[in-house]
Motif scaffolding. Sequence first.
Motif, short mmCIF file in Angstrom:
data_model
loop_
_atom_site.label_atom_id
_atom_site.label_comp_id
_atom_site.label_asym_id
_atom_site.label_seq_id
_atom_site.Cartn_x
_atom_site.Cartn_y
_atom_site.Cartn_z
N GLU A 24 0.45 -1.25 0.20
CA GLU A 24 -0.26 0.02 -0.59
C GLU A 24 0.67 0.95 0.12
N ILE A 25 0.76 2.49 -0.61
CA ILE A 25 1.07 3.69 -0.94
C ILE A 25 0.23 4.54 -0.39
N GLY A 26 0.66 5.67 0.40
CA GLY A 26 -0.49 7.19 0.95
C GLY A 26 0.45 7.70 1.56
N GLY B 158 -3.70 0.78 -2.44
CA GLY B 158 -3.25 -0.69 -2.87
C GLY B 158 -3.01 -1.53 -3.76
N LYS C 164 -5.19 6.12 0.93
CA LYS C 164 -4.05 4.94 0.67
C LYS C 164 -4.14 4.26 -0.74
N THR D 108 -13.54 3.12 2.92
CA THR D 108 -11.92 1.53 2.34
C THR D 108 -13.34 0.93 1.80
N ARG E 127 -0.44 11.66 4.18
CA ARG E 127 -1.59 12.58 5.31
C ARG E 127 -1.33 13.91 5.49
N TYR F 110 -5.94 11.22 4.77
CA TYR F 110 -5.24 9.87 4.40
C TYR F 110 -5.91 9.67 2.93
#
Length: 145
Positions: A15-17, A36, A34, A104, A19, A32
Amino acid sequence: TRVDAVVNSQLVGPEIGARWDLGGSRLRLTTYGKLGALVNTQRISLGASNYAGRATALQEQHTKISPMIDIGLQSEFPLLQQLPLVNKMPGLRDGLFKVGYSYTAVWMMQRPASSITWADPMPVIDDDPQRWHMHGWNIGLNWNW
């Protein structure tokens, strides 16, 4: 007649995110996000009893790449200091009220209700992945010591 469908999913992957925090110690907005790409291993079980006078038990396993997104927004502010009586209580008056929302979603997920193809003479497993999502609000208090 009884038909049971069970789907077990195991998700693992990168995962990349990012904030962002805006504001100071008295008023703060936090967001935030994310993304993935998750390896999704799913075990699908389908059992039927007394369906057309017969019983069956089927099981399949599938592995897919499932895209994922997770986003959220949260705010902290001194609401308790504005409430009568509460602002006189030590401990409570020093807390910051926190409210937030999160969402999500994961695509390419098998859902139990959509994993059944009603066929003659017996139901069969249908591998028709869909989007799974959840969202919710959260509230709380935050104290910085």
